[in-house]
Design an enzyme around this catalytic site. Structure first.
Site, mmCIF file in Angstrom:
data_model
loop_
_atom_site.group_PDB
_atom_site.id
_atom_site.type_symbol
_atom_site.label_atom_id
_atom_site.label_comp_id
_atom_site.label_asym_id
_atom_site.label_seq_id
_atom_site.Cartn_x
_atom_site.Cartn_y
_atom_site.Cartn_z
ATOM 1 N N TYR A 1 -4.570 7.938 -6.573
ATOM 2 C CA TYR A 1 -3.515 7.070 -6.032
ATOM 3 C C TYR A 1 -3.807 6.737 -4.571
ATOM 4 C CZ TYR A 1 1.135 5.516 -4.569
ATOM 5 O OH TYR A 1 2.183 4.790 -4.058
ATOM 6 N N SER B 1 0.867 -1.172 0.000
ATOM 7 C CA SER B 1 0.000 0.000 0.000
ATOM 8 C C SER B 1 0.907 1.225 0.000
ATOM 9 C CB SER B 1 -0.943 -0.025 1.210
ATOM 10 O OG SER B 1 -1.748 1.123 1.268
ATOM 11 N N LYS C 1 -4.661 3.037 -2.641
ATOM 12 C CA LYS C 1 -3.858 2.529 -1.535
ATOM 13 C C LYS C 1 -4.697 2.326 -0.283
ATOM 14 C CE LYS C 1 -0.093 2.203 -3.893
ATOM 15 N NZ LYS C 1 0.490 0.884 -4.192
#
Length: 254
Positions: free
Chosen positions: A155, A141, A159
């Protein structure tokens, strides 16, 4: 190869992924790894062999189910099993505010980071269950899975999603002896990190200011994060599962 454990790594051709591949080899594992860029994959394999390791590179697009299946099967066909898996394949996207974020890049970030991790886990878990002797999965992650960042919404979104998937799978497969952990690196000194600065005025000044947000005053080296990853797969971490492990120099301690 006899008695050596087998590690499987996605996105192992460059940057953090390459360091993870080499660190597993340094730790006595045989390593099967994949990535989309053949030249970089062959370079990583060459480095692995130069340090006395054994491994297999397989050109793979982790967004395609059949490609992931073929990769996992290739590793198992050659080495008989997998003992640990690291899902590292990911892309950073671009720095844009949410309203202006390009949809084609958004789709790519979702496909590689989220779908790619999900597909990889499916085939890794099926193989672990078939073997019947447990296993460990590390999903890479990010510190941005624990916090937000301006202009990095998609993004960060992926994660965060990887952490949710990790925790769910840990609960589902713990009784089978399968451990699933989310590794959350902060800034790492790799080419991928440079992508964030591609369109930023005065990038060196921005980087210098960024270092102030780390308690240790610096970013990590890929090797530091790779060593943590390998440790989490070993006996010393045998009672760790469903955990979210920051490796971020104190970035998320604030």
């Amino acid at each position: 190869m006899k008695n050596k454990k087998v590690a499987l790594v996605t996105g192992g051709t460059s940057g953090l992924g390459r360091s993870i591949v080499l660190e597993f080899a340094n730790s006595g594992y045989v390593v099967g790894f994949c990535g989309r860029r053949k030249q970089e994959g062959e370079e990583t394999l060459s480095l692995l062999k130069k340090q006395g390791g054994e491994g297999l590179y397989f050109k793979t697009d982790v967004t395609q189910s059949e490609a992931v299946r073929n990769f996992v099967e290739a590793v198992v066909d050659k080495y008989g099993r997998i003992d640990v898996a690291v899902n590292n394949a990911g892309i950073s996207g671009v720095l844009k505010n949410t309203a202006e974020y390009p949809l084609d890049i958004f789709d790519s970030v979702m496909d590689v980071n989220l779908k790619g991790t999900f597909l990889s886990m499916q085939f890794e878990l099926k193989q672990f269950l078939k073997q019947g002797n447990g296993g460990a999965i590390i999903n890479v992650s990010s510190a941005l899975g624990l916090r937000g960042k301006e202009k990095a919404g998609p993004y960060s979104m992926t994660k965060h999603g990887i952490i949710g998937l990790t925790k769910s799978a840990a609960l589902e497969y713990g009784a089978n002896g399968i451990r699933v952990i989310a590794l959350c690196p902060g800034g790492i000194q790799t080419d991928m990190d440079d992508v964030f600065y591609a369109n930023v005025p005065n990038p060196e000044e921005v980087k210098k200011e960024r270092m102030k947000s780390y308690a240790l005053g610096r970013m990590a080296t890929p090797e530091e994060v790779a060593k943590t990853c390998v440790w989490l797969c070993g006996d010393g971490a045998a009672f760790i599962t469903g955990a979210v492990i920051p490796v971020d120099g104190g970035k998320t301690a604030k």
